[in-house]
Design a protein around this motif. Structure first.
Motif, PDB file in Angstrom:
ATOM      1  N   GLY A  63     -79.108 -99.203  39.628  1.00 42.74           N
ATOM      2  CA  GLY A  63     -78.067 -98.440  38.960  1.00 42.74           C
ATOM      3  C   GLY A  63     -78.014 -97.010  39.457  1.00 42.74           C
ATOM      4  O   GLY A  63     -77.122 -96.252  39.121  1.00 42.74           O
ATOM      5  N   CYS A  64     -79.003 -96.619  40.282  1.00 42.97           N
ATOM      6  CA  CYS A  64     -79.088 -95.264  40.847  1.00 42.97           C
ATOM      7  C   CYS A  64     -78.965 -94.210  39.754  1.00 42.97           C
ATOM      8  O   CYS A  64     -78.104 -93.342  39.812  1.00 42.97           O
ATOM      9  N   HIS A  65     -79.845 -94.286  38.774  1.00 42.57           N
ATOM     10  CA  HIS A  65     -79.860 -93.264  37.726  1.00 42.57           C
ATOM     11  C   HIS A  65     -80.261 -91.917  38.313  1.00 42.57           C
ATOM     12  O   HIS A  65     -79.617 -90.908  38.064  1.00 42.57           O
ATOM     13  N   VAL A  66     -81.364 -91.897  39.059  1.00 43.24           N
ATOM     14  CA  VAL A  66     -81.985 -90.727  39.702  1.00 43.24           C
ATOM     15  C   VAL A  66     -81.991 -89.512  38.774  1.00 43.24           C
ATOM     16  O   VAL A  66     -81.915 -88.366  39.239  1.00 43.24           O
ATOM     17  N   ASN A  67     -82.117 -89.753  37.490  1.00 43.88           N
ATOM     18  CA  ASN A  67     -82.031 -88.695  36.500  1.00 43.88           C
ATOM     19  C   ASN A  67     -82.606 -89.218  35.181  1.00 43.88           C
ATOM     20  O   ASN A  67     -82.076 -90.187  34.623  1.00 43.88           O
ATOM     21  N   PRO A  68     -83.675 -88.614  34.654  1.00 42.76           N
ATOM     22  CA  PRO A  68     -84.248 -89.077  33.394  1.00 42.76           C
ATOM     23  C   PRO A  68     -83.252 -89.091  32.242  1.00 42.76           C
ATOM     24  O   PRO A  68     -83.359 -89.921  31.337  1.00 42.76           O
ATOM     25  N   VAL A  69     -82.282 -88.180  32.246  1.00 49.96           N
ATOM     26  CA  VAL A  69     -81.281 -88.136  31.181  1.00 49.96           C
ATOM     27  C   VAL A  69     -80.442 -89.405  31.192  1.00 49.96           C
ATOM     28  O   VAL A  69     -80.148 -89.985  30.142  1.00 49.96           O
ATOM     29  N   VAL A  70     -80.054 -89.850  32.373  1.00 47.48           N
ATOM     30  CA  VAL A  70     -79.251 -91.066  32.480  1.00 47.48           C
ATOM     31  C   VAL A  70     -80.080 -92.283  32.086  1.00 47.48           C
ATOM     32  O   VAL A  70     -79.602 -93.171  31.375  1.00 47.48           O
ATOM     33  N   SER A  71     -81.323 -92.328  32.521  1.00 44.82           N
ATOM     34  CA  SER A  71     -82.193 -93.435  32.125  1.00 44.82           C
ATOM     35  C   SER A  71     -82.388 -93.468  30.622  1.00 44.82           C
ATOM     36  O   SER A  71     -82.426 -94.540  30.011  1.00 44.82           O
ATOM     37  N   LEU A  72     -82.493 -92.287  30.002  1.00 38.19           N
ATOM     38  CA  LEU A  72     -82.627 -92.229  28.540  1.00 38.19           C
ATOM     39  C   LEU A  72     -81.357 -92.727  27.861  1.00 38.19           C
ATOM     40  O   LEU A  72     -81.421 -93.416  26.842  1.00 38.19           O
ATOM     41  N   SER A 184     -78.706 -77.654  36.905  1.00 37.60           N
ATOM     42  CA  SER A 184     -79.736 -78.672  36.797  1.00 37.60           C
ATOM     43  C   SER A 184     -79.109 -80.019  36.455  1.00 37.60           C
ATOM     44  O   SER A 184     -78.956 -80.868  37.309  1.00 37.60           O
ATOM     45  N   VAL A 185     -78.746 -80.199  35.187  1.00 41.13           N
ATOM     46  CA  VAL A 185     -78.255 -81.454  34.591  1.00 41.13           C
ATOM     47  C   VAL A 185     -79.185 -82.625  34.900  1.00 41.13           C
ATOM     48  O   VAL A 185     -78.805 -83.785  34.754  1.00 41.13           O
ATOM     49  N   ASN A 186     -80.412 -82.308  35.335  1.00 38.89           N
ATOM     50  CA  ASN A 186     -81.351 -83.340  35.751  1.00 38.89           C
ATOM     51  C   ASN A 186     -82.771 -82.764  35.702  1.00 38.89           C
ATOM     52  O   ASN A 186     -83.155 -81.979  36.579  1.00 38.89           O
ATOM     53  N   ALA A 188     -85.723 -84.005  36.408  1.00 39.74           N
ATOM     54  CA  ALA A 188     -86.559 -84.310  37.572  1.00 39.74           C
ATOM     55  C   ALA A 188     -86.205 -83.397  38.739  1.00 39.74           C
ATOM     56  O   ALA A 188     -87.084 -82.893  39.446  1.00 39.74           O
ATOM     57  N   ARG A 189     -84.903 -83.172  38.944  1.00 43.37           N
ATOM     58  CA  ARG A 189     -84.444 -82.305  40.020  1.00 43.37           C
ATOM     59  C   ARG A 189     -84.942 -80.869  39.826  1.00 43.37           C
ATOM     60  O   ARG A 189     -85.186 -80.142  40.796  1.00 43.37           O
ATOM     61  N   SER A 190     -85.108 -80.434  38.565  1.00 47.03           N
ATOM     62  CA  SER A 190     -85.535 -79.067  38.276  1.00 47.03           C
ATOM     63  C   SER A 190     -87.045 -78.898  38.341  1.00 47.03           C
ATOM     64  O   SER A 190     -87.544 -77.851  38.765  1.00 47.03           O
ATOM     65  N   LEU A 191     -87.782 -79.908  37.908  1.00 45.17           N
ATOM     66  CA  LEU A 191     -89.230 -79.783  37.772  1.00 45.17           C
ATOM     67  C   LEU A 191     -89.941 -79.583  39.107  1.00 45.17           C
ATOM     68  O   LEU A 191     -90.764 -78.669  39.249  1.00 45.17           O
ATOM     69  N   ALA A 192     -89.623 -80.407  40.102  1.00 49.27           N
ATOM     70  CA  ALA A 192     -90.334 -80.331  41.380  1.00 49.27           C
ATOM     71  C   ALA A 192     -90.144 -78.979  42.073  1.00 49.27           C
ATOM     72  O   ALA A 192     -91.136 -78.328  42.439  1.00 49.27           O
ATOM     73  N   PRO A 193     -88.910 -78.510  42.273  1.00 47.90           N
ATOM     74  CA  PRO A 193     -88.744 -77.195  42.914  1.00 47.90           C
ATOM     75  C   PRO A 193     -89.408 -76.063  42.133  1.00 47.90           C
ATOM     76  O   PRO A 193     -89.938 -75.127  42.733  1.00 47.90           O
ATOM     77  N   VAL A 205     -88.626 -73.384  33.589  1.00 46.09           N
ATOM     78  CA  VAL A 205     -88.187 -74.754  33.834  1.00 46.09           C
ATOM     79  C   VAL A 205     -87.968 -75.544  32.545  1.00 46.09           C
ATOM     80  O   VAL A 205     -87.184 -76.515  32.513  1.00 46.09           O
ATOM     81  N   TRP A 206     -88.629 -75.148  31.457  1.00 50.19           N
ATOM     82  CA  TRP A 206     -88.465 -75.875  30.196  1.00 50.19           C
ATOM     83  C   TRP A 206     -86.996 -75.910  29.762  1.00 50.19           C
ATOM     84  O   TRP A 206     -86.546 -76.891  29.154  1.00 50.19           O
ATOM     85  N   VAL A 207     -86.265 -74.840  30.076  1.00 54.49           N
ATOM     86  CA  VAL A 207     -84.848 -74.780  29.717  1.00 54.49           C
ATOM     87  C   VAL A 207     -84.080 -75.926  30.369  1.00 54.49           C
ATOM     88  O   VAL A 207     -83.210 -76.552  29.751  1.00 54.49           O
ATOM     89  N   PHE A 208     -84.429 -76.235  31.605  1.00 55.06           N
ATOM     90  CA  PHE A 208     -83.695 -77.224  32.381  1.00 55.06           C
ATOM     91  C   PHE A 208     -84.207 -78.646  32.162  1.00 55.06           C
ATOM     92  O   PHE A 208     -83.740 -79.591  32.784  1.00 55.06           O
ATOM     93  N   ILE A 209     -85.184 -78.750  31.280  1.00 59.65           N
ATOM     94  CA  ILE A 209     -85.627 -80.050  30.786  1.00 59.65           C
ATOM     95  C   ILE A 209     -85.039 -80.300  29.401  1.00 59.65           C
ATOM     96  O   ILE A 209     -84.503 -81.367  29.114  1.00 59.65           O
ATOM     97  N   VAL A 210     -85.106 -79.279  28.548  1.00 55.24           N
ATOM     98  CA  VAL A 210     -84.632 -79.396  27.165  1.00 55.24           C
ATOM     99  C   VAL A 210     -83.110 -79.488  27.095  1.00 55.24           C
ATOM    100  O   VAL A 210     -82.561 -80.339  26.387  1.00 55.24           O
ATOM    101  N   ALA A 211     -82.399 -78.613  27.820  1.00 55.05           N
ATOM    102  CA  ALA A 211     -80.937 -78.547  27.707  1.00 55.05           C
ATOM    103  C   ALA A 211     -80.241 -79.849  28.115  1.00 55.05           C
ATOM    104  O   ALA A 211     -79.371 -80.341  27.379  1.00 55.05           O
ATOM    105  N   PRO A 212     -80.592 -80.458  29.267  1.00 52.66           N
ATOM    106  CA  PRO A 212     -79.940 -81.732  29.602  1.00 52.66           C
ATOM    107  C   PRO A 212     -80.209 -82.824  28.576  1.00 52.66           C
ATOM    108  O   PRO A 212     -79.329 -83.637  28.264  1.00 52.66           O
ATOM    109  N   LEU A 213     -81.429 -82.855  28.034  1.00 47.39           N
ATOM    110  CA  LEU A 213     -81.754 -83.865  27.021  1.00 47.39           C
ATOM    111  C   LEU A 213     -80.970 -83.614  25.736  1.00 47.39           C
ATOM    112  O   LEU A 213     -80.548 -84.556  25.059  1.00 47.39           O
ATOM    113  N   ALA A 214     -80.734 -82.328  25.424  1.00 46.22           N
ATOM    114  CA  ALA A 214     -79.978 -81.991  24.220  1.00 46.22           C
ATOM    115  C   ALA A 214     -78.546 -82.488  24.299  1.00 46.22           C
ATOM    116  O   ALA A 214     -77.915 -82.803  23.273  1.00 46.22           O
TER     117      ALA A 214
END
Length: 243
Positions: A63-72, A184-186, A188-193, A205-214
């Motif tokens: 499905g090419c989610h490549v994004n934890p938000v989409v998988s969620l 970000s909107v992703n 995983a994309r934010s965490l590694a860099p 980086v917490w902002v770019f993990i919390v905000a997409p999930l919100a």
């Protein structure tokens, strides 16, 4: 399932390597560096076209989610088990780290890697966006992105266009988001860099993990059912997603 996880790893690697790679090669968008309109456009298309490539390369596998938000979102729709969800997320995070690692390796002698294409606000934002602004921007951009995914995959008449539509939507949100937060909107994309860059990028980086999930708080209002009673926007319908 291992084939699916490998596909998610490869898809996220493509997204991070090509997307953030374009950002650092073109001068980056952190530390107040302004690449200009055409630079922003080029970076935006690098992210968007990465999704298009991934969608038609591995979409039929995972499905090419490549994004934890989409998988969620797929998990919330009941089309992914908890075990499968965590497998996909781990594969996505590892793929993102692989993308940043290879980017660091091939540019080992370059000074243009400062920031690694990490997201940020304040001094790391081209326009100096504050924390509240960054949270609002990322929630809105992720909401638009997820809404486009749900819309294009809501009917078999349009689902075959999913890769292109989702890729162009990711391009769109990057055009406005790059000067603001880097987009970000992703998570995983934010965490590694951020981990590679360290410093303020890692602290923020917490902002770019919390905000997409919100942004998924709004998802329940846009999940509909076809006349057959089968819920849409499930794993078999989503062709791609990424940022």
């Amino acid at each position: 399932m291992m084939r699916k996880y490998l596909a998610e790893f490869i898809g996220t690697f493509i997204l991070v390597f090509l997307g953030t790679g374009a950002a650092v090669v073109l001068g980056g968008y952190t530390g107040g560096t302004d690449t200009g309109f055409f630079g922003v456009l080029a970076i935006a298309f690098a992210f968007g076209l990465s999704i298009v490539a991934g969608a038609y390369a591995i979409g039929h596998i995972s499905g090419c989610h490549v994004n934890p938000v989409v998988s969620l979102a797929v998990l919330m729709s009941g089309n992914l088990t908890v075990k499968e969800f965590w497998g996909c997320v781990i594969a996505q995070v590892l793929g993102a780290f692989a993308g940043s690692s290879v980017l660091a390796f091939v540019n080992a002698s370059s000074t243009s890697l400062e920031g690694f294409g990490a997201n940020g606000y304040g001094e790391l934002s081209v326009v100096g966006l504050n924390l509240t602004g960054a949270l609002v921007v990322e929630v809105i951009l992720t909401f638009i992105f997820v809404l486009a995914i749900l819309g294009v995959t809501s009917s078999k008449a349009t689902s075959h266009m999913g890769g292109i539509v989702i890729g162009l939507t990711l391009t769109l949100v990057h055009i406005i988001g790059i000067p603001l937060t880097g987009t970000s909107v992703n998570p995983a994309r934010s965490l590694a860099p951020a981990i590679f860059a360290g410093g303020d990028a890692l602290a923020q980086v917490w902002v770019f993990i919390v905000a997409p999930l919100a942004a998924l708080v709004f998802k329940a209002f846009f999940v509909v059912k076809e006349e057959t009673g089968i819920e849409i926007a499930g794993e078999s319908d989503i062709d791609a997603a990424g940022k």
